[in-house]
Design a protein around this motif. Structure first.
Motif, PDB file in Angstrom:
ATOM      1  N   VAL A 292       0.836  -1.200   0.000  1.00  0.00           N
ATOM      2  CA  VAL A 292       0.000   0.000   0.000  1.00  0.00           C
ATOM      3  C   VAL A 292       0.871   1.250   0.000  1.00  0.00           C
ATOM      4  O   VAL A 292       0.698   2.160  -0.823  1.00  0.00           O
ATOM      5  CB  VAL A 292      -0.954   0.012   1.212  1.00  0.00           C
ATOM      6  N   VAL A 293       1.845   1.296   0.917  1.00  0.00           N
ATOM      7  CA  VAL A 293       2.723   2.468   1.022  1.00  0.00           C
ATOM      8  C   VAL A 293       3.576   2.613  -0.229  1.00  0.00           C
ATOM      9  O   VAL A 293       3.700   3.705  -0.805  1.00  0.00           O
ATOM     10  CB  VAL A 293       3.618   2.358   2.279  1.00  0.00           C
ATOM     11  N   ASN A 294       4.161   1.510  -0.668  1.00  0.00           N
ATOM     12  CA  ASN A 294       5.051   1.542  -1.831  1.00  0.00           C
ATOM     13  C   ASN A 294       4.324   2.001  -3.085  1.00  0.00           C
ATOM     14  O   ASN A 294       4.827   2.833  -3.862  1.00  0.00           O
ATOM     15  CB  ASN A 294       5.661   0.147  -2.043  1.00  0.00           C
ATOM     16  N   SER A 295       3.128   1.499  -3.298  1.00  0.00           N
ATOM     17  CA  SER A 295       2.370   1.868  -4.503  1.00  0.00           C
ATOM     18  C   SER A 295       1.943   3.327  -4.453  1.00  0.00           C
ATOM     19  O   SER A 295       1.933   4.020  -5.477  1.00  0.00           O
ATOM     20  CB  SER A 295       1.156   0.954  -4.669  1.00  0.00           C
ATOM     21  N   ALA A 296       1.576   3.804  -3.265  1.00  0.00           N
ATOM     22  CA  ALA A 296       1.179   5.204  -3.141  1.00  0.00           C
ATOM     23  C   ALA A 296       2.351   6.137  -3.416  1.00  0.00           C
ATOM     24  O   ALA A 296       2.197   7.162  -4.112  1.00  0.00           O
ATOM     25  CB  ALA A 296       0.601   5.454  -1.749  1.00  0.00           C
ATOM     26  N   ILE A 297       3.528   5.801  -2.895  1.00  0.00           N
ATOM     27  CA  ILE A 297       4.710   6.645  -3.082  1.00  0.00           C
ATOM     28  C   ILE A 297       5.174   6.645  -4.531  1.00  0.00           C
ATOM     29  O   ILE A 297       5.515   7.690  -5.103  1.00  0.00           O
ATOM     30  CB  ILE A 297       5.850   6.180  -2.143  1.00  0.00           C
TER      31      ILE A 297
END
Length: 470
Positions: A175-180
């Protein structure tokens, strides 16, 4: 299933009508045959033959011939009746067999549903390995993972804040990686990851070793929020109930399969505090004005800052609606036979989805939404207003305070629907693997898996150690 039952009923009804007509026809034929025998014996020439002491040989021969013809016709009639009876007997046996097989199929479907549920909620070996490796690292090097002083960005309302509540390290990282990776200005994004005490060490090590590039992140445990206790939180108080514990934790297959429609609700996650944290966002983040809530089974595919420009029209919750036709209306989630529900809510009101929700925390505080949630959650201790889960109380809490978002922001169903058009998935800002077929499980749909795996950090040493497959 219902269509199959209707077809079966119609088939047997048609057969019954035909069988009834055949039986009635045979009865008439036997009656006619009996009448023919009576008429035959009452003929004057044959009656005289029976009454007279002198027998006319020619009349007697004719009598025998006629009697043989009648007896032949009667035998044929009896043979035909026997064939029909045998056929009906075979059909009855076949019908009994069909019903027995159907009963076995129903039981097999229930057991299959239960097994699927168990498989979906089980922790894969690779994921368990990853958590253990991360915890081993935390124990081996405690000084490297001590909590740092709180950065001012974590409370800066001018930045873009996200709330992610998860006990799944790899899912939260995606989730974090895709958002960044899809953010235009990563330095303006702040991620608030909350897990449980058991997974706090693993989650801390992961984001310490693989921090989001340019962005800000904090990792906390539910237990860090001291106001979340059983004297304040209805769910925690209800979890202490013996009846509720029995409902959840005595969930053996032979019991669960008797209640298939509600089987998925017999999972303790529905009373997990991680699952209900979403109702306490203003108290968890008192200095923020808006926050974007993201489930851990989503993938971000576009820059999401445009959501903060959405005019909420004074509403608390921004969400994508899920209703179409009669599906996903309030009457599918709430018990409208209960007078309180019937009085307060429209059964045809449109449902919406959790997974990607923009919350206006100022409007939340003004509307006293947490108090509203507490009121209804307390009333539902015996599960008469809704079964369980967080969507029904969410629908109640944010009734008439939800702003519909464009559907392209949030495409759902990748965890249960194999027929979502790929172009629709590719054009979505957020895709959601809601359902049992999570992308980190072997159960996942192959055609959707790549949209998730492209954001898995396969270069991370512990991911490689645990053979987390591509």
């Amino acid at each position: 299933m219902a269509k199959d039952q209707i077809a079966t009923v119609n088939t047997y009804a048609s057969f019954s009508r035909k069988a009834k007509l055949d039986v009635m026809k045979q009865v008439r034929m036997f009656e006619e045959q009996a009448s023919n025998y009576t008429e035959f014996l009452s003929r004057p020439e044959y009656q005289a033959l029976l009454d007279s002491a002198v027998v006319d040989k020619e009349v007697l021969n004719q009598f025998e011939r006629d009697l043989r013809d009648y007896m032949t016709a009667t035998k044929e009639l009896i043979m035909h009746a026997k064939e029909v009876f045998d056929t009906q007997l075979k059909i009855q046996k076949m019908k009994d067999t069909i019903f027995a097989v159907n009963d076995q199929l129903t039981r097999a479907k229930k057991q299959g549903a239960f097994s699927s549920l168990v498989a979906a909620k089980s922790i894969p070996k690779s994921l368990h390995c990853l958590s253990m490796r991360l915890m081993q690292e935390r124990i081996a090097h405690p000084d490297l993972y001590t909590r740092k002083q709180k950065a001012p960005e974590l409370e800066d309302p001018s930045l873009f804040h996200y709330a992610i509540f998860s006990d799944n390290v790899i899912a939260a990282s995606v989730v974090v990686n895709s958002a960044i990776k899809n953010a235009l200005e990563p330095e303006k994004h702040v991620f608030h990851v909350v897990t449980d005490k058991m997974n706090l060490g693993a989650m801390t090590v992961w984001f310490n070793k693989r921090p989001p590039k340019g962005a800000h992140i904090e990792v906390k445990a539910v237990e860090d929020y001291k106001f979340l206790n059983s004297s304040y939180v209805p769910v925690l108080r209800q979890l202490e109930s013996a009846n509720l514990q029995k409902f959840y934790f005595e969930n053996e297959m032979e019991n669960a399969t008797k209640d298939t429609p509600n089987m998925k609700f017999r999972n303790p996650k529905y009373l997990s505090m991680l699952n209900h944290l979403r109702f306490y966002l203003p108290e968890m983040y008192p200095k923020l004005n808006r926050i974007l809530f993201l489930d851990d089974d989503i993938v971000v595919q576009k820059d999401l800052t445009g959501l903060w420009d959405v005019d909420m029209d004074g509403n608390v919750n921004g969400a994508v609606e899920t209703c179409f036709g009669s599906f996903h209306r309030y009457d599918k989630y709430l018990n409208f036979s209960h007078p309180l529900i019937k009085e307060k809510f429209d059964p045809k009101a449109c449902g919406w989805a959790y997974g990607m929700n923009l919350f206006d925390l100022d409007a939340w505080r003004r509307e006293k939404s947490t108090e509203e949630y507490h009121y209804w959650q307390n009333l539902n201790e015996n599960r008469t207003l809704w079964k369980l889960g967080t969507l029904p109380p969410g629908l109640i809490t944010f009734y008439r305070t939800t702003k519909p978002l464009d559907k392209s922001w949030h495409v759902l169903g990748l965890g249960y629907n194999p027929s979502i058009p790929i172009d629709q998935i590719k054009s979505a800002a957020v895709i959601h693997y809601n359902g049992n077929m999570k992308p980190w499980l072997d159960l996942a749909f192959n055609q959707y898996r790549e949209f998730w795996t492209k954001y898995v950090d396969y270069e991370m040493e512990f991911v490689q150690m645990c053979n987390f497959g591509h």
